[in-house]
Design a protein around this motif. Structure first.
Motif, PDB file in Angstrom:
ATOM      1  N   GLY A  21      -0.570  11.337   3.194  1.00 12.05           N
ATOM      2  CA  GLY A  21      -0.525   9.849   3.108  1.00 12.05           C
ATOM      3  C   GLY A  21      -1.186   9.115   4.319  1.00 12.05           C
ATOM      4  O   GLY A  21      -2.330   9.883   4.945  1.00 12.05           O
ATOM      5  N   GLY A  29      -1.621  -2.085  -4.264  1.00 17.08           N
ATOM      6  CA  GLY A  29      -0.965  -0.793  -4.058  1.00 17.08           C
ATOM      7  C   GLY A  29      -1.328   0.457  -4.876  1.00 17.08           C
ATOM      8  O   GLY A  29      -0.633   1.276  -5.164  1.00 17.08           O
ATOM      9  N   THR A  30      -2.490   0.102  -5.655  1.00 21.92           N
ATOM     10  CA  THR A  30      -3.241   1.109  -6.480  1.00 21.92           C
ATOM     11  C   THR A  30      -4.315   1.841  -5.768  1.00 21.92           C
ATOM     12  O   THR A  30      -4.687   1.426  -4.640  1.00 21.92           O
ATOM     13  CB  THR A  30      -3.629   0.592  -7.923  1.00 21.92           C
ATOM     14  N   ARG A  77       0.932  -1.012  -0.009  1.00 14.62           N
ATOM     15  CA  ARG A  77      -0.114  -0.095   0.156  1.00 14.62           C
ATOM     16  C   ARG A  77       0.939   1.296  -0.012  1.00 14.62           C
ATOM     17  O   ARG A  77       2.028   1.331   0.538  1.00 14.62           O
ATOM     18  CB  ARG A  77      -1.026  -0.033   1.117  1.00 14.62           C
ATOM     19  N   HIS A  78       0.374   2.115  -0.576  1.00 16.16           N
ATOM     20  CA  HIS A  78       0.966   3.456  -0.579  1.00 16.16           C
ATOM     21  C   HIS A  78       0.960   4.223   0.833  1.00 16.16           C
ATOM     22  O   HIS A  78      -0.306   4.621   1.061  1.00 16.16           O
ATOM     23  CB  HIS A  78       0.379   4.410  -1.883  1.00 16.16           C
ATOM     24  N   ASP A 121       0.896  -1.671  -8.601  1.00 12.74           N
ATOM     25  CA  ASP A 121       1.074  -0.198  -8.597  1.00 12.74           C
ATOM     26  C   ASP A 121       2.468  -0.021  -9.435  1.00 12.74           C
ATOM     27  O   ASP A 121       2.284   0.971 -10.281  1.00 12.74           O
ATOM     28  CB  ASP A 121       1.386   0.388  -7.166  1.00 12.74           C
ATOM     29  N   HIS A 122       3.466  -0.776  -9.107  1.00 14.57           N
ATOM     30  CA  HIS A 122       4.719  -0.549 -10.103  1.00 14.57           C
ATOM     31  C   HIS A 122       4.803  -1.052 -11.354  1.00 14.57           C
ATOM     32  O   HIS A 122       4.852  -0.405 -12.287  1.00 14.57           O
ATOM     33  CB  HIS A 122       5.723  -1.137  -9.170  1.00 14.57           C
ATOM     34  N   PRO A 134      -0.559   5.501  -7.020  1.00 16.60           N
ATOM     35  CA  PRO A 134      -0.411   4.668  -5.810  1.00 16.60           C
ATOM     36  C   PRO A 134      -1.492   4.746  -4.715  1.00 16.60           C
ATOM     37  O   PRO A 134      -2.159   6.074  -4.455  1.00 16.60           O
ATOM     38  CB  PRO A 134       1.017   5.033  -5.125  1.00 16.60           C
ATOM     39  N   GLN A 153       7.601  -0.312   2.323  1.00 18.26           N
ATOM     40  CA  GLN A 153       7.846   1.080   2.276  1.00 18.26           C
ATOM     41  C   GLN A 153       8.920   1.304   3.567  1.00 18.26           C
ATOM     42  O   GLN A 153       8.697   0.606   4.734  1.00 18.26           O
ATOM     43  CB  GLN A 153       6.556   1.835   2.605  1.00 18.26           C
TER      44      GLN A 153
END
Ligand code: SF4
Length: 508
Positions: free
Chosen positions: A208, A303-304, A140-141, A257-258, A297, A167
């Motif tokens: 965030g 993680g999107t 997750r972002h 996400d990446h 993210p 992260q």
């Protein structure tokens, strides 16, 4: 009378009622009888400055991996009886400090190990230049890179570069400890100490998430406990599992996400002979079957920000293989989210019940995900003053550590020493005994640090030879700060530091 015996004589107590000065840190508190100083680590007991936490002597199992049996109840003070001849290690927890180190470290202890005389210099370092690196296993972002991380509203660090499946936060450091407001320094110090002592800390990230971090436990992100660390990016997941999906489904998209992966276009799919499906991914194509930026993210799939995976699909192209009935599985990189679709007559994907035949492959993704944890590494630079408590010529200690002649531990735990100048080290707080950290209100963190080396090397580098004592003497007589002594089992996995030092020197 030698200097050593002078230091351990009971001394003349100051008359009751008179305040005495603690010289163990630059705050230099005047402490009244029965009271403690600014950090609660030292107190005035009957006219003497006393280190209030017991000196922790770690007991290591004889064999590596063997059962560890404490030889005293951890809460019980050492009674002076030498009842255990096992592998003991005088850690620096509760040892006290000699700041500024115009005098030798609180304990300099010798032990003979396999015929080699080793010396361990034991002191509690006061670290203004210190911080923690936090690794949070999550897809997750949690916030943009360089965003400020806050505790109790105060800036205590920032988000740094993400690592594979994790992260990363960088917290503390001299600028937050001493460079900001008083409140910022105090909260930073408290946050670092709690994290290092394995307590939960709530951190909020500007722009965030709010994360509860506790070393060795799963992170809680915006109130949700994270369970799994992703198996890899979308492309890696395709590489790992394309074989398992062959023959069961026409197309697989791993949402990330990446790098979002598409099996029919991916190199792994091509090698296995997957047919084209006419799928279109809305994102930036990197190489075949690998897409960047399918979404911003966030806290959704892989993680999107996505909660409906169809959002990342464009129109299906019949000229390139799209046809009614074509089957599609979409899955996230942890296997936590998954869905199954079939194209209708208009080539629109329609969600269908998830087929049993694909269950196993989703379970396999989940099985390959490791548990999500928070990892806290304490990072500090052992400055010149601390080194002066070890040797009269401090740079010799640095050279000896960098030259691998001196083995450094924190509370008996092995450390990573950075190459380059100084003694800059990192240690996993989970390998240290609990509550090994303290603080002083300058503000700075107090952490145990021990240096173990051969006695002859110690003397050669300008060490305080006349201060060397045996472990038994330390147990029997304590130290200058009238330290009580307590025993506890060494955390498993840590090799007994004197033995680790011997092995490092190439001994059998
Ligand atoms: S803050 Fe603690 S270590 Fe520093 S002088 Fe006061 S009692 Fe001593």
């Amino acid at each position: 009378m030698s200097e050593l015996s002078e230091r351990f004589e009971p001394g003349v107590a100051k008359p009751a009622g008179e305040k005495i000065r603690c010289d163990a840190c630059p705050v230099m508190c005047y402490i009244a009888e029965g009271r403690t100083g600014g950090c609660d680590r030292y107190g005035n007991r009957e006219g003497h400055i006393v280190r209030l936490d017991a000196l922790t002597i770690l007991h290591h199992a004889e064999e590596e991996g063997g059962a560890v049996v404490p030889f005293l109840d951890a809460a019980e003070d050492w009674g002076g009886d030498l009842v255990n001849g096992g592998r003991r290690f005088v850690s620096a927890i509760g040892a006290g400090t000699t700041y500024p180190d115009y005098k030798p470290a609180p304990f300099i202890v010798s032990q003979e190990v396999e015929g080699v005389d080793l010396v361990t210099v034991v002191t509690e370092g006061i670290f203004s230049y210190c911080g923690v690196k936090v690794k949070i296993d999550t897809d997750r972002h949690i916030g943009p890179e360089t965003a400020t991380v806050r505790a109790k509203g105060e800036a205590v660090g920032h988000v740094t570069t993400g690592e594979y499946g994790s992260q990363m936060l960088s917290l503390g450091g001299v600028h937050h400890l001493t460079g900001g407001s008083k409140a910022e320094g105090r909260v930073t110090c408290e946050t670092l100490m709690d994290l290092c002592n394995r307590k939960p800390v709530e951190l909020s990230i500007d722009g965030g998430a709010t994360v509860i971090v506790e070393a060795g436990k799963a992170p809680v992100i915006d109130g949700k406990t994270e369970h799994r660390m992703r198996v890899g990016c979308g492309s890696a997941t395709i590489g790992m599992f394309a074989t398992q999906w062959r023959g069961l489904v026409d197309e697989v998209v791993v949402v990330d996400d990446h790098i979002t992966g598409v099996v029919s276009e991916h190199q792994a799919g091509k090698v296995l002979g997957w047919e084209d499906t006419g799928i279109k991914i809305v994102g930036r194509r990197s190489t075949p079957g690998r897409y960047f930026k399918v979404s911003e993210p966030g806290l959704g799939w892989g993680g999107t920000t996505i909660s409906d995976p169809l959002e990342i699909l464009g129109d299906w192209n019949p000229k390139k293989g799209a046809r009614p009935g074509l089957s599609l599985m979409m899955v996230s990189t942890t296997g936590e989210q998954f869905a199954y679709f079939e194209l209708d007559d208009e080539l629109k994907p329609v969600e269908k019940p998830f087929p049993q035949r694909l269950r196993k492959s989703v379970d396999l993704i989940e099985d390959n995900c490791e548990p999500a944890l928070c990892t806290v590494l304490f990072m500090a630079g052992a400055g010149g003053s601390l080194r002066a408590g070890v040797t009269e010529n401090p740079v010799n200690l640095t050279r000896s550590v960098q030259g691998l002649s001196t083995y450094v531990t924190c509370g008996g735990a092995p450390v990573y020493v950075w190459p380059g100048g100084g003694i800059t080290l990192m240690v996993d707080v989970m390998r240290m005994p609990e509550n090994a950290f303290g603080y002083v209100p300058t503000p700075a963190l107090v952490a145990p640090i021990e240096f173990t080396l051969r006695r002859d090397d110690y003397v050669r580098l300008g060490g305080y030879e006349s201060e060397i004592r045996s472990v038994d003497d330390v147990l029997a007589r304590g130290g200058e700060y009238r330290n009580a002594r307590s025993a506890s089992a060494a955390p498993p996995r840590n090799l007994w530091p004197p033995l680790a030092q011997l092995r490092r020197n190439g001994q059998p």
